[in-house]
Design an enzyme around this catalytic site. Structure first.
Site, short mmCIF file in Angstrom:
data_model
loop_
_atom_site.label_atom_id
_atom_site.label_comp_id
_atom_site.label_asym_id
_atom_site.label_seq_id
_atom_site.Cartn_x
_atom_site.Cartn_y
_atom_site.Cartn_z
N THR A 184 5.35 10.99 2.69
CA THR A 184 6.50 10.94 3.60
C THR A 184 6.52 12.20 4.47
OG1 THR A 184 7.63 9.78 1.81
CG2 THR A 184 8.99 10.47 3.67
N ASP A 239 3.49 -8.14 11.44
CA ASP A 239 2.28 -8.15 10.61
C ASP A 239 1.05 -8.25 11.51
OD1 ASP A 239 1.97 -8.81 7.31
OD2 ASP A 239 0.18 -9.04 8.57
N ARG A 287 -5.99 -10.30 -10.22
CA ARG A 287 -6.34 -9.01 -9.61
C ARG A 287 -6.54 -7.93 -10.66
NH1 ARG A 287 -1.88 -8.34 -5.04
NH2 ARG A 287 -0.65 -9.44 -6.58
N LYS A 313 7.74 6.53 -8.67
CA LYS A 313 7.04 5.24 -8.70
C LYS A 313 5.71 5.37 -9.46
CE LYS A 313 5.50 1.19 -7.63
NZ LYS A 313 6.02 0.02 -8.29
N HIS A 366 9.65 1.97 -38.36
CA HIS A 366 10.26 3.30 -38.27
C HIS A 366 11.29 3.24 -37.14
CE1 HIS A 366 10.73 7.48 -37.16
NE2 HIS A 366 10.03 7.86 -38.24
N LYS A 369 -2.42 -10.78 -17.18
CA LYS A 369 -1.42 -10.74 -18.26
C LYS A 369 -1.00 -12.17 -18.60
CE LYS A 369 2.70 -9.84 -15.47
NZ LYS A 369 3.87 -9.04 -15.24
N TYR A 393 3.81 -9.50 -0.12
CA TYR A 393 4.58 -9.79 -1.34
C TYR A 393 5.91 -9.04 -1.40
CZ TYR A 393 0.78 -12.44 -3.41
OH TYR A 393 -0.15 -13.40 -3.67
N ILE A 394 5.95 -7.85 -0.80
CA ILE A 394 7.20 -7.07 -0.84
C ILE A 394 7.93 -7.14 0.50
CG2 ILE A 394 8.15 -4.74 -1.18
CD1 ILE A 394 6.98 -5.98 -3.73
N CYS A 438 -0.77 -2.76 -9.95
CA CYS A 438 0.14 -1.61 -10.05
C CYS A 438 -0.26 -0.67 -11.18
CB CYS A 438 1.58 -2.08 -10.26
SG CYS A 438 2.30 -2.73 -8.76
N ARG A 448 10.14 -1.67 -7.12
CA ARG A 448 9.76 -1.84 -8.54
C ARG A 448 10.04 -3.26 -9.03
NH1 ARG A 448 14.55 2.28 -10.50
NH2 ARG A 448 12.85 3.72 -10.95
N1 LIG Z 1 3.31 -6.65 -4.80
C1 LIG Z 1 3.99 -5.95 -5.69
O1 LIG Z 1 4.35 -6.46 -6.75
C2 LIG Z 1 4.37 -4.50 -5.43
C3 LIG Z 1 5.30 -3.89 -6.27
C4 LIG Z 1 5.70 -2.59 -6.00
C5 LIG Z 1 5.11 -1.91 -4.93
N2 LIG Z 1 4.18 -2.51 -4.14
C6 LIG Z 1 3.62 -1.75 -3.03
O2 LIG Z 1 4.16 -2.24 -1.81
C7 LIG Z 1 3.20 -2.11 -0.76
C8 LIG Z 1 2.96 -3.46 -0.12
O3 LIG Z 1 2.43 -4.32 -1.12
P1 LIG Z 1 2.35 -5.89 -0.94
O4 LIG Z 1 2.05 -6.45 -2.28
O5 LIG Z 1 3.54 -6.39 -0.17
O6 LIG Z 1 1.05 -5.98 0.00
P2 LIG Z 1 0.46 -7.27 0.72
O7 LIG Z 1 -0.98 -7.05 0.86
O8 LIG Z 1 0.97 -8.51 0.08
O9 LIG Z 1 1.15 -7.22 2.18
C9 LIG Z 1 0.94 -6.22 3.10
C10 LIG Z 1 1.00 -6.83 4.51
O10 LIG Z 1 0.91 -5.76 5.46
C11 LIG Z 1 0.15 -6.22 6.57
N3 LIG Z 1 -0.31 -5.05 7.30
C12 LIG Z 1 -1.38 -4.26 7.07
N4 LIG Z 1 -1.43 -3.26 7.99
C13 LIG Z 1 -0.37 -3.43 8.80
C14 LIG Z 1 0.11 -2.71 9.93
N5 LIG Z 1 -0.50 -1.62 10.38
N6 LIG Z 1 1.21 -3.17 10.55
C15 LIG Z 1 1.85 -4.29 10.11
N7 LIG Z 1 1.43 -5.01 9.04
C16 LIG Z 1 0.34 -4.58 8.40
C17 LIG Z 1 -0.93 -7.07 5.93
O11 LIG Z 1 -1.49 -7.97 6.89
C18 LIG Z 1 -0.15 -7.78 4.82
O12 LIG Z 1 0.36 -9.03 5.23
C19 LIG Z 1 1.94 -1.52 -1.42
O13 LIG Z 1 1.95 -0.13 -1.25
C20 LIG Z 1 2.12 -1.87 -2.88
O14 LIG Z 1 1.44 -0.99 -3.72
C21 LIG Z 1 3.80 -3.80 -4.37
#
Ligand SMILES: NC(=O)c1ccc[n+]([C@@H]2O[C@H](COP(=O)([O-])OP(=O)(O)OC[C@H]3O[C@@H](n4cnc5c(N)ncnc54)[C@H](O)[C@@H]3O)[C@@H](O)[C@H]2O)c1
Length: 404
Positions: free
Chosen positions: A126, A33, A327, A204, A242, A320, A13-14, A258, A152
């Site tokens: 980190t 991936d 989820r 965060k 208020h 929501k 997603y990110i 989140c 974010r």
């Molecule tokens: N989705 C959101 O709205 C959102 C917002 C802010 C922060 N985050 C944070 O961003 C991070 C990623 O979230 P997301 O929603 O994109 O997760 P996601 O599950 O949608 O995607 C993660 C991807 O990483 C891949 N992956 C796993 N292990 C791997 C590896 N060793 N090497 C390469 N690829 C690998 C998975 O197959 C998956 O496709 C998380 O820490 C999440 O908390 C997400």
């Protein structure tokens, strides 16, 4: 792809929208991936997640040769880690995916490279990854730029927010921070705020904890008001008159991946110091349990009064309003809990944002409110706002959809 400039570890997603944005700016991005289906889909110019405008961005980036996906990384100049950070055991953050992604790029790193973690991470991650890298690659000690930059964005508006939101960027030293800021400046129009890695990591977690604590206050008020026979919605409207008070609206709990998750990253590492944050999580979880108990009681009261079992409409499953994401959804938890206690009553489960569900049989919302004797509003979806409900029906409105 030959000679990528950027390697994106994780295309979810990110990671995928971020990779598409970087590629749009004519920077060669190799997306990596571990899921071969994800790699295949992206290389076909398609996407595996739902996000407005992402399909056209990915299709264009792949067609222009600026984005390609693979199972394994290659040498680049910048590496971004955007993999999941779930829980293990009892609400403890699991950074093994961040570790695995970091280990995968270890042999490829060279002097001057930039390594950035974007995954939501516990404070100190980190620095841990810096130690891991320099233990395995002694030859590079002090020669890399290592930073943390949390994401974010709001799902549903990711392509806009990736560009326009402010970003907090913290390096393990000031040179790393500057290098990371230079990187994001090419793609981001929002302000770039410089700090250190620990503060950026905590920032965060605190953003989502702040929201959780404020919702917990509203949810606590709803419990107090229920006992005190006060309409909590009217009370909050009045209190918010208020000039310096702004209480949020209560609901049936807190969900999503989140706000309902990130506070535990603080509580797990600082249990004694994070009493309020921990309590807020408890209150928001308890609120869902309380709602399920309320439904149970309303069901029994109906039976006593009318000598028959009620037909019950459970309105909403999402975490929501106006989304299809279930989820960590408190509404889904309540529906499950109510169904566990079912005793031959008829239930009508409603979620207007989903066509069908593999466990629950869904009913149209208009139909459900006509059939049901007891109507339980769990999520304030827009479809529920102007429903005309027969005055003879029992209603439990946990999300204030009838008190807008
Ligand atoms: N989705 C959101 O709205 C959102 C917002 C802010 C922060 N985050 C944070 O961003 C991070 C990623 O979230 P997301 O929603 O994109 O997760 P996601 O599950 O949608 O995607 C993660 C991807 O990483 C891949 N992956 C796993 N292990 C791997 C590896 N060793 N090497 C390469 N690829 C690998 C998975 O197959 C998956 O496709 C998380 O820490 C999440 O908390 C997400």
């Amino acid at each position: 792809m030959e000679n990528p400039e950027v390697v994106m570890m994780g295309l979810g997603y990110i990671g995928l929208p971020t990779a598409a944005l970087i590629a749009k700016n004519k920077t060669k991005v190799l997306g990596v991936d571990v899921n071969p289906q994800v790699v295949e889909t992206i290389n076909a110019g398609k996407i595996h997640i739902v996000e407005p405008d992402l399909d056209t961005s990915v299709a264009a980036a792949v067609a222009n040769g600026y984005l390609e996906a693979e199972i394994a990384p290659k040498k680049a100049n910048t590496y971004l880690i955007v993999v999941p950070t779930p829980f293990k055991g009892k609400n403890e953050p699991d950074i093994s995916f961040v570790q695995a992604a970091t280990k995968a790029i270890l042999p490829l790193l060279k002097e001057g490279d930039l390594y950035i973690i974007e995954s939501t991470s516990p404070v100190g991650t980190t620095e841990k990854m810096r130690d891991l890298i320099y233990t395995e690659r002694l030859d590079l000690e002090g020669k890399l730029h290592i930073a943390y930059c949390p994401e974010r964005v709001l799902p549903g508006n990711v392509m806009y927010e990736l560009v326009h939101n402010d970003r907090v960027i913290g390096g393990i030293d000031s040179e790393s921070t500057e290098k990371a800021v230079d990187f994001y400046r090419k793609y981001v129009k929002g302000k770039l705020h410089e700090t250190n890695a620990r503060t950026a990591e905590m920032c965060k977690l605190v953003e989502n904890s702040s929201r959780d604590v404020q919702i917990a206050f509203a949810n606590e008020l709803s419990l107090i008001c229920d006992k005190a026979s006060i309409n909590v919605w009217e009370l909050i409207d009045l209190a918010n008159k208020h000039p310096r008070v702004n209480i949020l609206r209560p609901g049936c709990g807190v969900g999503g991946h989140c706000i309902a998750v990130d506070p535990y990253f603080i509580v797990s590492d600082y249990p004694m110091e994070s009493q309020l944050i921990g309590k807020a999580r408890e209150i928001n979880n308890y609120k869902a349990f309380w709602c399920a108990e309320k439904v149970k009681n309303a069901k029994l009261e109906f039976q006593l009064k009318h000598g028959k079992k009620p037909r019950i409409a459970l309105m909403g499953l999402a975490f929501k309003p106006d989304i299809d994401d279930l989820r960590e959804s408190p509404a889904k938890y309540i529906v499950q809990k109510v169904l566990q206690d079912a005793n031959d009553e008829e239930y009508y489960i409603v979620e207007p944002n989903i066509e069908e569900h593999k466990i629950f049989k869904l009913t149209d919302y208009k139909e459900a409110v006509v059939i049901a004797d007891l109507i339980v509003f769990l999520v304030a979806h827009k479809e529920f706002k102007n429903l005309i409900i027969d005055s003879g029906k029992d209603v439990l409105d946990f999300c204030g959809v009838l008190h807008q």
